[in-house]
Design an enzyme around this catalytic site. Structure first.
Site, mmCIF file in Angstrom:
data_model
loop_
_atom_site.group_PDB
_atom_site.id
_atom_site.type_symbol
_atom_site.label_atom_id
_atom_site.label_comp_id
_atom_site.label_asym_id
_atom_site.label_seq_id
_atom_site.Cartn_x
_atom_site.Cartn_y
_atom_site.Cartn_z
ATOM 1 N N ASP A 155 0.784 -1.235 0.000
ATOM 2 C CA ASP A 155 0.000 0.000 0.000
ATOM 3 C C ASP A 155 0.815 1.284 0.000
ATOM 4 O OD1 ASP A 155 1.113 0.017 2.512
ATOM 5 O OD2 ASP A 155 -0.758 -0.354 3.577
ATOM 6 N N GLU A 177 -0.518 -8.950 -1.491
ATOM 7 C CA GLU A 177 -1.227 -8.385 -0.338
ATOM 8 C C GLU A 177 -2.373 -7.481 -0.812
ATOM 9 O OE1 GLU A 177 0.053 -5.487 2.956
ATOM 10 O OE2 GLU A 177 0.861 -7.375 3.713
ATOM 11 N N GLU A 197 -2.436 5.104 2.516
ATOM 12 C CA GLU A 197 -2.350 3.681 2.169
ATOM 13 C C GLU A 197 -3.677 3.095 1.691
ATOM 14 O OE1 GLU A 197 -1.107 4.988 5.014
ATOM 15 O OE2 GLU A 197 1.040 4.767 4.721
ATOM 16 N N HIS A 213 4.685 5.346 13.561
ATOM 17 C CA HIS A 213 5.193 6.121 12.429
ATOM 18 C C HIS A 213 4.132 6.659 11.472
ATOM 19 C CE1 HIS A 213 4.344 3.285 9.133
ATOM 20 N NE2 HIS A 213 4.492 2.350 10.038
ATOM 21 N N ARG A 258 1.493 8.401 9.097
ATOM 22 C CA ARG A 258 1.255 9.810 8.794
ATOM 23 C C ARG A 258 0.072 10.392 9.563
ATOM 24 N NH1 ARG A 258 3.842 12.100 3.832
ATOM 25 N NH2 ARG A 258 5.298 10.427 3.427
ATOM 26 N N HIS A 264 11.451 5.272 14.114
ATOM 27 C CA HIS A 264 11.413 5.415 12.656
ATOM 28 C C HIS A 264 12.251 6.635 12.250
ATOM 29 C CE1 HIS A 264 9.602 6.055 8.681
ATOM 30 N NE2 HIS A 264 9.045 4.859 8.774
#
Ligand code: UD1
Ligand code: UDP
Length: 369
Positions: free
Chosen positions: A95, A117, A131, A208, A210, A241
């Site tokens: 994604d 996936e 995503e 992490h 967004r 991250h």
């Protein structure tokens, strides 16, 4: 048959590594490996671990890159590679913006794409962002779909994807996990070597996404800070991250806090062994929800929703939301209530048996006949 595989970030690399390696050993295929390097250091850690040598490296990563920058650089870079290599099939994973943009570059050239996936959905186009939309758009342009679970296939059927294009394979993350999780492991990192997993309860934290940057991340970190201040036997390990926005927030709230270890991103092998030895995992990661389910490790997901409800149904994963009090209470419950904790650790793994790569390769051969 010429198959081109492309990925760019840490999780894609981990999940594609077993498949790419198997494909390259199969005489029915000529293979090309492209990395966009949407991530640099975190991608290179995975390439090193699995001894993967890309044929092309687009090297797109820049400090604080925007989604638009990644999209356009990958679209152009992948376009040039595709014009040169002219593969029969492009394999993309998951994604990320690398996934979507590579798929778009292939679509513009009428080169079929197989989506590994495929079919995960939250049905909220802004969460996870970007995503969810990357998945929807990638699935709308693909010709072959490799779904980890039955639910993922059903999602695609509802979107009128023809059944014969869909294969339920399990998730390749389990293939990767089995490759690195077996046997005894000795940490080389000093902080990890010094942990006493028998007498201390280690909470493994990763964060992490967004949509969590800023306020939510502040809530999550403050909940963690409250927990360590109340429990002497709890230590938190957070491999931070490399996104500077994540690091800034982590430093602001958690740096120097007693019993909180902020460390650099770990290579996959130590990370998996840390996960195995931890008491529980607190995370907003996608892949970790699948791995922890397979390791029967309780996970609290610091998000409002997940595209991976199977692990919630199985019992290993719970949604903890993004509010300080809610997260604090849920962690506290798992620290105080042994029964509740043990119940979460009993679950079965819904994501496969480690043979997803094999099934994907067989399906590609069938499709090519
Ligand atoms: C990306 C993916 C996300 C995936 C995540 C996995 C998109 C839009 N986002 O998010 O779907 O879940 O990877 O981790 O596709 N950085 C480094 N070195 C690295 C990696 C990142 O310095 O090895 C820094 C850079 O400053 C970079 C920033 O992190 O600009 C953000 O990276 P980016 O790939 O844009 O977003 P992620 O949050 O990593
Ligand atoms: N991971 C790792 N080192 C770390 C943190 C995570 O190897 O320090 C692995 C983890 O086991 C999982 C993947 O990276 O396989 C998850 O990556 P991330 O959380 O960045 O992305 P997401 O899965 O949310 O897309």
């Amino acid at each position: 048959m010429k198959v081109l595989s492309v990925f760019g970030t840490r999780p894609e690399a981990i999940k594609m590594a077993p498949l790419v390696k198997k494909l390259s050993r199969d005489r029915d295929f000529e293979t090309v490996l492209v990395v966009t390097a949407q991530h640099r250091q975190m991608l290179d850690q995975v390439l090193d671990l699995f001894s993967l040598k890309p044929d092309y490296d687009l090297d797109v990563m820049r400090e604080q890159q925007t989604i638009g920058m990644i999209t356009s650089k990958v679209l152009e870079g992948m376009g040039e590679v595709l014009d040169r290599e002219k593969p029969d099939l492009v394999l993309v994973h998951g994604d990320t913006t690398t996934t979507f943009s590579s798929c778009l570059a292939s679509f513009y050239r009428k080169i079929p794409v197989a989506h590994v996936e495929a079919g995960l959905r939250t049905y909220n186009m802004y969460s996870p962002f970007p995503e969810e939309m990357n998945r929807v758009l990638t699935d709308s342009m693909s010709s072959l779909y490799f779904c980890p679970t039955v639910l993922n296939r059903d999602n695609l059927l509802e979107e009128n994807v023809p059944e014969e294009k869909i294969f339920i394979t399990g998730n390749t993350v389990i293939d990767a996990l089995l490759l690195v999780s077996q046997g005894k492991y000795t940490f080389t990192e000093e902080v990890l070597r010094d942990l006493n997993f028998k007498e201390e309860r280690v909470i493994l934290l990763t964060c992490h996404r967004r949509e969590n940057l800023g306020k939510n991340m502040g809530n999550i970190f403050r909940a963690v800070k409250r927990i360590v201040s109340e429990y002497d036997d709890v230590k938190v390990v957070y491999p931070v991250h490399l996104n500077p926005k994540v690091r800034e927030k982590a430093d602001e709230i958690l740096k120097g806090v007693n019993n909180v270890h902020l460390i650099e991103p770990l290579s996959y092998e130590p990370f998996v062994h840390l996960m195995k030895n931890s008491y529980l995992v607190l995370t907003d990661s996608g892949g970790i929800q699948e791995e922890a389910a397979s390791l029967a490790k309780p996970v609290l997901v610091v998000r409002k929703e997940t595209e991976r409800p199977e692990a919630i149904e199985a019992g290993t994963v719970k949604l903890a939301g993004v509010h300080e009090d809610g997260i604090y209470e849920m962690v506290k419950t798992l620290l105080d209530n042994k029964e509740e904790y043990l119940r979460m650790g009993e679950a079965v793994n819904p994501y496969g048996d480690g043979k997803a790569s094999e099934r994907i390769i067989e399906a590609v051969k069938k499709w090519n006949k």
